[in-house]
Design a protein around this motif. Structure first.
Motif, mmCIF file in Angstrom:
data_model
loop_
_atom_site.group_PDB
_atom_site.id
_atom_site.type_symbol
_atom_site.label_atom_id
_atom_site.label_comp_id
_atom_site.label_asym_id
_atom_site.label_seq_id
_atom_site.Cartn_x
_atom_site.Cartn_y
_atom_site.Cartn_z
ATOM 1 N N SER A 59 43.858 31.150 41.700
ATOM 2 C CA SER A 59 44.405 32.303 40.857
ATOM 3 C C SER A 59 44.534 31.649 39.444
ATOM 4 C CB SER A 59 45.554 32.959 41.543
ATOM 5 O OG SER A 59 46.704 32.083 41.126
ATOM 6 N N LYS A 93 44.308 38.718 31.656
ATOM 7 C CA LYS A 93 44.518 39.670 32.775
ATOM 8 C C LYS A 93 44.412 41.265 32.205
ATOM 9 C CE LYS A 93 47.563 37.033 35.593
ATOM 10 N NZ LYS A 93 49.114 36.799 36.117
ATOM 11 N N ASN A 98 40.070 41.156 38.188
ATOM 12 C CA ASN A 98 39.723 40.178 39.102
ATOM 13 C C ASN A 98 39.506 38.862 38.763
ATOM 14 O OD1 ASN A 98 40.067 42.566 41.043
ATOM 15 N ND2 ASN A 98 38.022 43.006 40.645
ATOM 16 N N ILE A 100 39.013 35.113 38.573
ATOM 17 C CA ILE A 100 39.377 33.961 39.464
ATOM 18 C C ILE A 100 38.861 32.792 38.674
ATOM 19 C CG2 ILE A 100 38.210 32.910 41.575
ATOM 20 C CD1 ILE A 100 39.565 35.300 42.369
#
Length: 132
Positions: A59, A93, A98, A100
């Protein structure tokens, strides 16, 4: 927001930051227009790594945890760097769906932080970390 605006925001947020490990590397921003959803194998292929390259996904928060943690011993300069890294994470963000983190290789690890823009393109940042 357009892809160009997102790239500009990522560049501004990463400007002057170095990813610290056993060495320090800058961040580079990229945009893959017309890209579909990304897989680890696709990252390996797009970035020119061999198919047997070790790959790990983590993450964004986990990857940046050390850089975004305030410590009691931090002086003004370290506190400013932590604030800049927190702003970078927030920018990632806010602008990429999403996101990664893909880590490819051993010892000298290529890092790609990839997320989807509202237009469906893939964008993010790349850097390198050294871990012996």
């Amino acid at each position: 927001m357009t892809d160009t605006q997102i790239v500009d925001q990522l560049k501004a947020a990463a400007n002057g930051l170095l990813m610290m490990s056993e060495s320090e590397y800058p961040f580079e921003v990229f945009l893959w227009s017309g890209a579909a959803r990304i897989t680890p194998q696709e990252v390996v292929q797009r970035m020119g790594h061999s198919s047997d390259s070790p790959i790990e996904t983590i993450s964004v928060d986990n990857f940046f945890s050390a850089a975004t943690t305030d410590e009691d011993w931090h002086g003004d300069e370290e506190k400013q760097m932590v604030a800049k890294f927190k702003a970078l994470v927030q920018t990632i963000k806010l602008n990429l769906a999403n996101p990664i983190v893909y880590r490819l290789g051993r010892i000298e690890i290529d890092v790609y932080i990839i997320g989807e823009t509202p237009s469906g393109a893939l964008a993010g940042l790349s850097t390198k970390v050294v871990e012996t």
